[in-house]
Write a protein that holds these residues in place. Sequence first.
Motif, PDB file in Angstrom:
ATOM      1  N   THR A   1       0.825  -1.202   0.000  1.00  0.00           N
ATOM      2  CA  THR A   1       0.000   0.000   0.000  1.00  0.00           C
ATOM      3  C   THR A   1       0.862   1.256   0.000  1.00  0.00           C
ATOM      4  OG1 THR A   1      -0.179  -0.189   2.401  1.00  0.00           O
ATOM      5  CG2 THR A   1      -1.946  -1.139   1.101  1.00  0.00           C
ATOM      6  N   SER A   2       0.214   2.408  -0.061  1.00  0.00           N
ATOM      7  CA  SER A   2       0.940   3.670  -0.203  1.00  0.00           C
ATOM      8  C   SER A   2       0.083   4.793   0.376  1.00  0.00           C
ATOM      9  CB  SER A   2       1.292   3.901  -1.683  1.00  0.00           C
ATOM     10  OG  SER A   2       0.139   3.824  -2.486  1.00  0.00           O
ATOM     11  N   GLN A   3       0.082   5.952  -0.305  1.00  0.00           N
ATOM     12  CA  GLN A   3      -0.697   7.109   0.156  1.00  0.00           C
ATOM     13  C   GLN A   3      -0.351   7.468   1.602  1.00  0.00           C
ATOM     14  OE1 GLN A   3      -4.325   5.990  -2.923  1.00  0.00           O
ATOM     15  NE2 GLN A   3      -4.844   6.440  -0.808  1.00  0.00           N
ATOM     16  N   THR A   4       0.942   7.638   1.850  1.00  0.00           N
ATOM     17  CA  THR A   4       1.434   7.909   3.192  1.00  0.00           C
ATOM     18  C   THR A   4       1.031   9.313   3.625  1.00  0.00           C
ATOM     19  OG1 THR A   4       3.327   6.537   2.589  1.00  0.00           O
ATOM     20  CG2 THR A   4       3.457   7.737   4.665  1.00  0.00           C
ATOM     21  N   HIS A   5       0.311   9.386   4.746  1.00  0.00           N
ATOM     22  CA  HIS A   5      -0.287  10.643   5.191  1.00  0.00           C
ATOM     23  C   HIS A   5       0.461  11.263   6.361  1.00  0.00           C
ATOM     24  CE1 HIS A   5      -3.149  13.183   7.422  1.00  0.00           C
ATOM     25  NE2 HIS A   5      -3.789  13.357   6.272  1.00  0.00           N
ATOM     26  N   THR A   6       0.778  10.476   7.392  1.00  0.00           N
ATOM     27  CA  THR A   6       1.355  11.014   8.623  1.00  0.00           C
ATOM     28  C   THR A   6       2.547  10.183   9.064  1.00  0.00           C
ATOM     29  OG1 THR A   6      -0.814  11.786   9.378  1.00  0.00           O
ATOM     30  CG2 THR A   6       0.904  11.600  11.044  1.00  0.00           C
ATOM     31  N   THR A   7       3.616  10.866   9.474  1.00  0.00           N
ATOM     32  CA  THR A   7       4.769  10.198  10.091  1.00  0.00           C
ATOM     33  C   THR A   7       5.024  10.892  11.418  1.00  0.00           C
ATOM     34  OG1 THR A   7       6.173  11.625   8.716  1.00  0.00           O
ATOM     35  CG2 THR A   7       5.872   9.371   7.982  1.00  0.00           C
ATOM     36  N   LEU A   8       4.570  10.238  12.489  1.00  0.00           N
ATOM     37  CA  LEU A   8       4.559  10.850  13.815  1.00  0.00           C
ATOM     38  C   LEU A   8       5.582  10.196  14.738  1.00  0.00           C
ATOM     39  CD1 LEU A   8       3.299  12.597  16.090  1.00  0.00           C
ATOM     40  CD2 LEU A   8       1.649  10.741  16.438  1.00  0.00           C
ATOM     41  N   PRO A   9       6.675  10.892  15.095  1.00  0.00           N
ATOM     42  CA  PRO A   9       7.598  10.350  16.094  1.00  0.00           C
ATOM     43  C   PRO A   9       6.929  10.366  17.467  1.00  0.00           C
ATOM     44  CG  PRO A   9       8.249  12.578  15.461  1.00  0.00           C
ATOM     45  CD  PRO A   9       7.110  12.195  14.564  1.00  0.00           C
ATOM     46  N   VAL A  10       6.930   9.216  18.139  1.00  0.00           N
ATOM     47  CA  VAL A  10       6.256   9.089  19.427  1.00  0.00           C
ATOM     48  C   VAL A  10       7.088   9.792  20.494  1.00  0.00           C
ATOM     49  CG1 VAL A  10       5.424   7.466  21.174  1.00  0.00           C
ATOM     50  CG2 VAL A  10       5.189   6.923  18.734  1.00  0.00           C
ATOM     51  N   PRO A  11       6.508  10.708  21.263  1.00  0.00           N
ATOM     52  CA  PRO A  11       7.275  11.438  22.279  1.00  0.00           C
ATOM     53  C   PRO A  11       7.958  10.506  23.272  1.00  0.00           C
ATOM     54  CG  PRO A  11       5.098  12.409  21.990  1.00  0.00           C
ATOM     55  CD  PRO A  11       5.097  11.122  21.226  1.00  0.00           C
ATOM     56  N   GLY A  12       9.254  10.717  23.467  1.00  0.00           N
ATOM     57  CA  GLY A  12       9.987   9.970  24.471  1.00  0.00           C
ATOM     58  C   GLY A  12      10.341   8.552  24.092  1.00  0.00           C
ATOM     59  N   LYS A  13      10.020   8.129  22.862  1.00  0.00           N
ATOM     60  CA  LYS A  13      10.320   6.766  22.433  1.00  0.00           C
ATOM     61  C   LYS A  13      10.919   6.777  21.038  1.00  0.00           C
ATOM     62  CE  LYS A  13       6.728   4.405  25.125  1.00  0.00           C
ATOM     63  NZ  LYS A  13       5.634   3.392  25.079  1.00  0.00           N
ATOM     64  N   ASP A  14      11.680   5.748  20.726  1.00  0.00           N
ATOM     65  CA  ASP A  14      12.251   5.618  19.392  1.00  0.00           C
ATOM     66  C   ASP A  14      11.279   4.880  18.485  1.00  0.00           C
ATOM     67  OD1 ASP A  14      14.662   6.981  19.858  1.00  0.00           O
ATOM     68  OD2 ASP A  14      15.568   5.202  20.757  1.00  0.00           O
ATOM     69  N   LEU A  15      10.082   5.419  18.396  1.00  0.00           N
ATOM     70  CA  LEU A  15       9.021   4.820  17.592  1.00  0.00           C
ATOM     71  C   LEU A  15       8.444   5.865  16.653  1.00  0.00           C
ATOM     72  CD1 LEU A  15       7.078   2.852  20.373  1.00  0.00           C
ATOM     73  CD2 LEU A  15       8.670   1.892  18.693  1.00  0.00           C
ATOM     74  N   LEU A  16       7.998   5.404  15.509  1.00  0.00           N
ATOM     75  CA  LEU A  16       7.385   6.279  14.510  1.00  0.00           C
ATOM     76  C   LEU A  16       6.064   5.657  14.075  1.00  0.00           C
ATOM     77  CD1 LEU A  16       8.008   8.859  12.712  1.00  0.00           C
ATOM     78  CD2 LEU A  16       8.681   7.222  10.928  1.00  0.00           C
ATOM     79  N   VAL A  17       4.973   6.403  14.252  1.00  0.00           N
ATOM     80  CA  VAL A  17       3.665   5.975  13.755  1.00  0.00           C
ATOM     81  C   VAL A  17       3.517   6.478  12.323  1.00  0.00           C
ATOM     82  CG1 VAL A  17       1.174   6.071  14.084  1.00  0.00           C
ATOM     83  CG2 VAL A  17       2.688   6.074  16.074  1.00  0.00           C
ATOM     84  N   VAL A  18       3.239   5.566  11.408  1.00  0.00           N
ATOM     85  CA  VAL A  18       3.112   5.911   9.994  1.00  0.00           C
ATOM     86  C   VAL A  18       1.701   5.554   9.537  1.00  0.00           C
ATOM     87  CG1 VAL A  18       3.965   5.523   7.655  1.00  0.00           C
ATOM     88  CG2 VAL A  18       5.558   5.540   9.581  1.00  0.00           C
ATOM     89  N   GLY A  19       0.928   6.561   9.183  1.00  0.00           N
ATOM     90  CA  GLY A  19      -0.450   6.338   8.766  1.00  0.00           C
ATOM     91  C   GLY A  19      -0.654   6.611   7.296  1.00  0.00           C
ATOM     92  N   GLU A  20      -1.388   5.721   6.654  1.00  0.00           N
ATOM     93  CA  GLU A  20      -1.800   5.940   5.273  1.00  0.00           C
ATOM     94  C   GLU A  20      -3.190   6.568   5.256  1.00  0.00           C
ATOM     95  OE1 GLU A  20       0.309   2.263   2.995  1.00  0.00           O
ATOM     96  OE2 GLU A  20      -1.396   1.761   4.286  1.00  0.00           O
ATOM     97  N   GLU A  21      -3.619   7.068   4.093  1.00  0.00           N
ATOM     98  CA  GLU A  21      -4.944   7.671   3.972  1.00  0.00           C
ATOM     99  C   GLU A  21      -5.806   6.893   3.001  1.00  0.00           C
ATOM    100  OE1 GLU A  21      -7.257  11.751   2.520  1.00  0.00           O
ATOM    101  OE2 GLU A  21      -5.068  11.743   2.687  1.00  0.00           O
ATOM    102  N   ALA A  22      -7.004   6.534   3.461  1.00  0.00           N
ATOM    103  CA  ALA A  22      -8.000   5.978   2.551  1.00  0.00           C
ATOM    104  C   ALA A  22      -8.593   7.122   1.723  1.00  0.00           C
ATOM    105  CB  ALA A  22      -9.095   5.279   3.340  1.00  0.00           C
ATOM    106  N   THR A  23      -8.692   6.939   0.408  1.00  0.00           N
ATOM    107  CA  THR A  23      -9.150   8.028  -0.455  1.00  0.00           C
ATOM    108  C   THR A  23     -10.354   7.674  -1.310  1.00  0.00           C
ATOM    109  OG1 THR A  23      -7.585   7.385  -2.191  1.00  0.00           O
ATOM    110  CG2 THR A  23      -6.847   9.048  -0.595  1.00  0.00           C
ATOM    111  N   LYS A  24     -10.781   6.404  -1.316  1.00  0.00           N
ATOM    112  CA  LYS A  24     -11.905   6.008  -2.162  1.00  0.00           C
ATOM    113  C   LYS A  24     -13.047   5.471  -1.313  1.00  0.00           C
ATOM    114  CE  LYS A  24      -9.124   5.019  -6.265  1.00  0.00           C
ATOM    115  NZ  LYS A  24      -8.762   4.021  -7.304  1.00  0.00           N
TER     116      LYS A  24
END
Length: 385
Positions: free
Chosen positions: A235-258
């Motif tokens: 999949t693709s359509q990458t919408h958000t790349t959120l570094p989690v505060p205080g952790k070495d984690l990244l939340v990556v969200g795609e967007e539904a468009t249809k």
Amino acid sequence: MVEASRADSLNMGIVGHHDLAGSGDGMHVNVVDGIAYVGHMGETRVGTSILDVSDPRKPELLTQIETPPGTHSHKVQVVDDLLVVNYERNAREPDANTWQAGMQTFDVSDPSQPVALGFLPTPGKGVHRVTFWEAPYVLMSASQNGFSDQILLIADVSDPSQPAEVGRWWVPGMHTSAGEIPSWDTSTAVYKAHHGIIRGNRAFVSWWDAGFVVLDISDIRSPRLVSHTSPDTPTSQTHTTLPVPGKDLLVVGEEATKDRCLELDRNIFLYDISDDRAPTLISTFPRPSHDFCSKGGRFGPHNIHEGRPGALIDPDTVYVTYFNAGVRVFDISKPENPVERGYCVPEPPPGRPAIQMNDLTVTTDGLIYATDRFTGGLYVMEYTG
């Protein structure tokens, strides 16, 4: 006011609501010092609504800012008394021959009487999203002459009456007027900046079908690539790349468009960024289990609460708008196994097949301010899990 009983919910309820005076096509939302700023998708001339939410059970509309013809202004960011909004060609006015493209600033020291200050023009369709968390820099996805689509632009608003570009970055291959040749199939993939989030000297920038990039912004005027990766899924359509505060984690969200799931599944991923030169996929968030595809509208993730300064900071909880599946709350205390803890799906607005929860922010008291793009307006929710 919408009653909590008018929602399908788990560990959540609706405590307040406002229809935004008939312009309920809500999008981006910030809440600062008891004032909510709401951007609009562009179904009407209203671009920004400003509400007093000091009593979240009874939001009060203070004023609405209109947009120029052909233009929508669906993103809002506020720091101190400075409001920054995007101006972009409005897809809901396809016959419009003119529009304003760029970034507009307003003085909101009196929220009921915003005063326009300055404008940064960007040639082409304009600015899609802005990130303004700390003065004086604004990150934006902006069109520019000679590029195939919107790139990352950095502006200085030290003088908000004269915002000025100070830096830019793009994926090589996008600067077509300079002779760059795309390395991707342009008939099936769209490479464009969506928006970036800063942590320290890094900017994590979603880049639609190009996945996401990590940039070194030690010199804000000259960003340098640290890594570039796409989700390890089809999949693709990458919408958000959120570094989690205080952790070495990244939340990556795609967007539904249809509508009605007429595309590949869109997901939310969790990455390990302890070495941000090589982000590593850890897990995929669970998807809502009910049959939302048949309800109408979009089903899938959209915006994620980003924990901007002054908002709720919770390194173990992720709040997401999921279009017709409402607002969902996930526990990531065990990164390898994200768990859904709550949800709230309001009833559809009159004449609409489903709710389309669009954006949200969570205040330090735990209240969730969420918008619906199907004319439902602004909802104030409470998570009780």
